[in-house]
Every structure is written in C-alpha cells, then in structure tokens.
Scaffold this active site. Structure first.
Site, PDB file in Angstrom:
ATOM      1  N   SER A 143       0.994  -1.190   0.047  1.00 18.13           N
ATOM      2  CA  SER A 143       0.083  -0.032   0.183  1.00 18.13           C
ATOM      3  C   SER A 143       0.993   1.307   0.006  1.00 18.13           C
ATOM      4  CB  SER A 143      -0.767   0.095   1.103  1.00 18.13           C
ATOM      5  OG  SER A 143      -1.508   1.375   1.337  1.00 18.13           O
ATOM      6  N   TYR A 157      -1.648  -0.601  10.314  1.00 16.15           N
ATOM      7  CA  TYR A 157      -1.940  -1.051   8.806  1.00 16.15           C
ATOM      8  C   TYR A 157      -0.880  -0.537   8.032  1.00 16.15           C
ATOM      9  CZ  TYR A 157      -3.764  -0.880   3.993  1.00 16.15           C
ATOM     10  OH  TYR A 157      -4.066  -1.147   2.604  1.00 16.15           O
TER      11      TYR A 157
HETATM   12  P1  NAP Z   1     -11.505  -5.765   0.156  1.00 16.46           P
HETATM   13  O1  NAP Z   1     -12.387  -5.224  -0.861  1.00 16.46           O
HETATM   14  O2  NAP Z   1     -11.927  -5.307   1.574  1.00 16.46           O
HETATM   15  O3  NAP Z   1     -11.377  -7.359   0.150  1.00 16.46           O
HETATM   16  C1  NAP Z   1     -10.705  -8.012   0.932  1.00 16.46           C
HETATM   17  C2  NAP Z   1     -10.423  -9.368   0.522  1.00 16.46           C
HETATM   18  O4  NAP Z   1      -9.613  -9.820   1.516  1.00 16.46           O
HETATM   19  C3  NAP Z   1     -11.932 -10.086   0.538  1.00 16.46           C
HETATM   20  O5  NAP Z   1     -11.766 -11.025  -0.527  1.00 16.46           O
HETATM   21  C4  NAP Z   1     -11.876 -10.873   1.798  1.00 16.46           C
HETATM   22  O6  NAP Z   1     -12.372 -12.212   1.898  1.00 16.46           O
HETATM   23  C5  NAP Z   1     -10.176 -11.132   1.979  1.00 16.46           C
HETATM   24  N1  NAP Z   1      -9.735 -11.593   3.467  1.00 16.46           N
HETATM   25  C6  NAP Z   1      -9.723 -10.679   4.416  1.00 16.46           C
HETATM   26  N2  NAP Z   1      -9.232 -11.331   5.497  1.00 16.46           N
HETATM   27  C7  NAP Z   1      -8.796 -12.413   4.929  1.00 16.46           C
HETATM   28  C8  NAP Z   1      -8.202 -13.486   5.683  1.00 16.46           C
HETATM   29  N3  NAP Z   1      -7.640 -13.476   6.987  1.00 16.46           N
HETATM   30  N4  NAP Z   1      -7.808 -14.787   5.131  1.00 16.46           N
HETATM   31  C9  NAP Z   1      -8.357 -14.794   3.548  1.00 16.46           C
HETATM   32  N5  NAP Z   1      -8.947 -13.698   2.957  1.00 16.46           N
HETATM   33  C10 NAP Z   1      -9.074 -12.648   3.707  1.00 16.46           C
HETATM   34  O7  NAP Z   1      -9.947  -5.224  -0.112  1.00 16.46           O
HETATM   35  P2  NAP Z   1      -9.301  -4.695  -1.165  1.00 16.46           P
HETATM   36  O8  NAP Z   1      -9.433  -2.932  -1.158  1.00 16.46           O
HETATM   37  O9  NAP Z   1      -9.375  -5.061  -2.442  1.00 16.46           O
HETATM   38  O10 NAP Z   1      -7.605  -4.819  -0.705  1.00 16.46           O
HETATM   39  C11 NAP Z   1      -6.950  -5.759  -1.220  1.00 16.46           C
HETATM   40  C12 NAP Z   1      -5.623  -5.586  -0.670  1.00 16.46           C
HETATM   41  O11 NAP Z   1      -5.118  -4.210  -1.403  1.00 16.46           O
HETATM   42  C13 NAP Z   1      -5.287  -5.545   0.679  1.00 16.46           C
HETATM   43  O12 NAP Z   1      -4.197  -6.114   1.107  1.00 16.46           O
HETATM   44  C14 NAP Z   1      -5.355  -4.022   1.091  1.00 16.46           C
HETATM   45  O13 NAP Z   1      -4.681  -3.656   2.074  1.00 16.46           O
HETATM   46  C15 NAP Z   1      -4.597  -3.564  -0.352  1.00 16.46           C
HETATM   47  N6  NAP Z   1      -4.851  -1.962  -0.529  1.00 16.46           N
HETATM   48  C16 NAP Z   1      -6.204  -1.444  -0.794  1.00 16.46           C
HETATM   49  C17 NAP Z   1      -6.365  -0.109  -1.189  1.00 16.46           C
HETATM   50  C18 NAP Z   1      -7.663   0.474  -1.254  1.00 16.46           C
HETATM   51  O14 NAP Z   1      -7.776   1.551  -1.420  1.00 16.46           O
HETATM   52  N7  NAP Z   1      -8.758  -0.349  -1.612  1.00 16.46           N
HETATM   53  C19 NAP Z   1      -5.243   0.496  -0.852  1.00 16.46           C
HETATM   54  C20 NAP Z   1      -3.930   0.250  -0.841  1.00 16.46           C
HETATM   55  C21 NAP Z   1      -3.767  -1.320  -0.441  1.00 16.46           C
HETATM   56  P3  NAP Z   1     -13.847 -12.255   2.183  1.00 16.46           P
HETATM   57  O15 NAP Z   1     -14.753 -11.604   1.250  1.00 16.46           O
HETATM   58  O16 NAP Z   1     -14.501 -13.608   2.503  1.00 16.46           O
HETATM   59  O17 NAP Z   1     -14.263 -11.373   3.584  1.00 16.46           O
END
Ligand code: NAP
Length: 248
Positions: A143, A157
């Site tokens: 991130s 985080y």
């Molecule tokens: P999201 O929409 O909240 O989706 C999170 C995903 O992770 C879901 O598929 C969830 O599964 C799964 N998950 C959470 N805890 C888990 C665990 N313990 N074991 C297995 N699966 C788990 O998140 P996102 O925004 O796509 O983020 C994905 C990645 O990008 C993360 O690492 C996040 O830190 C990073 N990121 C995101 C942003 C942003 O602005 N969105 C920015 C920087 C970095 P369920 O559906 O079963 O709950």
C-alpha cells in the site's frame, strides 16, 4: 498448459479484479476467501466468463494449516502452482496508536504480515528450482500507506505494509536464483469495500479527489499492474515496488 495462480482475498475488490483479468489471459485461478462464499463463487463465475478456469478455496491466510491446504488443493488438482498474488488484507477503524487495543494490533499483523509470509513461504517451497519447482512469480499487495505512515488513521496497517515492502525486497534477492520473481504493487486510494470495513465508505472518493489525478483508482487499474508483473512481459523485473496511486 494453463498457468495456475493462487490469489488470496479474491472474493472482492482488487483480488476479484485480478482474478477476472488473469481469467481473460487463460490462467487457472485459485480464488481464496475467508467469509464471503457467495462473493467468491461470483468471482469464479466471472473468471469462467472471461475465459479462464477457477477453483474456490476457503481459508484464513493467518492459519498455517489453511494456507498449506490451499496450496495442496491446487497442486493436487492441477499438478502445479506458478504464481501467488498475496492480496488478502484488512484495515480497522481510524484511530491513534494510543487508542488501539492489543487484539486489534495482533489481528492486523496476523493477517497482513504473518498471513502474507506464510503464503510466500509456501510459494517459495513449491516454486523454487532447488526444491523441484519450475520457478514462478509472486506479487505482494502492499500500500502507499507503507511510505505515508497513515497517522491518526492506522499506523498499524501502514507498518504492516512496510513489512510487505521489506519482504518483497529480501525475498526477490533470495528467490531470484530459484527462478522466482517477487514484486509488489502499492495501491493508493482504490474504490473497494475495504474503506467501509474501516468505517469510512466514502474515504476513497473524498481523499481520491485530492490526489494529483483527482480521483480514486479502480480495482481494475491495480489488477493491470499485478497481471503485468506476473506476465513474461515483466521477465526482468524483480524486487520492484510499483505505486498505483494516482501520484499520491
Ligand atoms: P476488500 O475489498 O476489503 O477485500 C478484501 C479481501 O480479502 C476479501 O476477499 C476478503 O475475503 C479477503 N480477506 C480478508 N481477510 C482475510 C483472511 N484472513 N484470509 C483470507 N482472505 C481474507 O479489500 P481490497 O481493497 O480489495 O484490498 C486488497 C488488498 O489491497 C489488501 O491487502 C489491501 O490492504 C490492499 N490495498 C487496498 C487499497 C484500497 O484503497 N482499496 C489501498 C492500498 C492497498 P471475504 O470476502 O471472505 O471477507
């Protein structure tokens, strides 16, 4: 032969978008989820419609047994694992460090750091040429928070993603001789459900408007970078931290 990838946290957001794009490139995708089985099934359907093949895999990345079982399931079904997208991650409600509970801190590092390390370890064990593997690629989803620090929001985080950056740099050097490339993407403000899980559903829209590109990014835009890093087009790229953050 179709290449096989495990994407952790592929039921929603960036993981789902990456699964769909890899499906369109003909990959076989292991679609991991933790709680949301219907969403994982929908991701698998989207991979199929895009032209790929998908297998839904339940598991908590913070559980060693679950992680090993997911890799075993893919190897048993397809005889190989070529790539890992270390994407599963969590945030928590905005808070200063002084207000954070020990339970929150433990879960943050269990999922975002310990889980990512376990998945990377299993990928290293199975893909390294010295261990009988055929090489491969790992993309860690870090991130922009790792270099911004997220003061007053979630320094826990941000620090967990700092660990992911360091993992990427070190593991790229460790696994280069094994035929495994290791890179990271550092998304900025991306329009997914993660912000609602931190209590601020409008966070990406509000803060995204203040970035140089004037908007939040989409999960598809992050997926493009991840898929490129996995592809042979990135064959000389390893140890890279690629910002996909609209200039933030
Ligand atoms: P999201 O929409 O909240 O989706 C999170 C995903 O992770 C879901 O598929 C969830 O599964 C799964 N998950 C959470 N805890 C888990 C665990 N313990 N074991 C297995 N699966 C788990 O998140 P996102 O925004 O796509 O983020 C994905 C990645 O990008 C993360 O690492 C996040 O830190 C990073 N990121 C995101 C942003 C942003 O602005 N969105 C920015 C920087 C970095 P369920 O559906 O079963 O709950």
């Amino acid at each position: 032969m179709s290449k096989v990838v495990l994407i952790t946290g592929a039921s929603r957001g960036i993981g789902r978008a990456t699964a769909r794009l890899l499906g369109a490139r003909g990959w076989t995708v292991g679609v991991n989820y933790q709680h949301n089985e219907p969403a994982a099934a929908e991701t698998a359907a989207q991979v199929g419609r895009a032209g790929g093949h998908a297998r839904v895999l339940h598991g908590d990345v913070a559980s060693e047994a679950d992680v090993i079982a997911m890799f075993d399931a893919l190897e048993h079904a397809y005889g190989r694992v070529d790539a890992l997208v270390n994407n599963a991650g969590i945030v928590a409600p905005s808070s200063t460090l002084a207000e954070m509970s020990a339970e929150r801190l433990k879960r943050m590092f269990d999922v975002n750091v310990y889980g990512a390390f376990l998945c990377a370890r299993e990928a290293a064990r199975r893909m390294s040429k010295d261990r009988g593997g055929e090489g491969g690629a790992i993309v860690n989803v870090s991130s922009a928070a790792s270099r911004l620090g997220s003061p007053g929001e979630y320094v826990d985080y941000a620090a967990s993603k700092g660990a992911i950056d360091t993992l990427t740099i070190g593991l790229a050097k460790e696994l280069g001789p094994q035929g495994v490339r290791v890179n990271a993407v550092r998304p900025g403000l991306i329009d997914t459900e993660i912000h609602a899980s931190g209590g601020r559903p409008d966070r990406a829209a509000v803060l995204g408007a203040q970035t140089p590109l004037g908007r939040p990014g989409s999960a598809d835009e992050v997926a493009e970078a991840i898929v490129w890093l996995l592809s042979d087009a990135a064959s000389y790229v390893t140890g890279a931290l690629i910002d996909v953050s609209g200039g933030r």
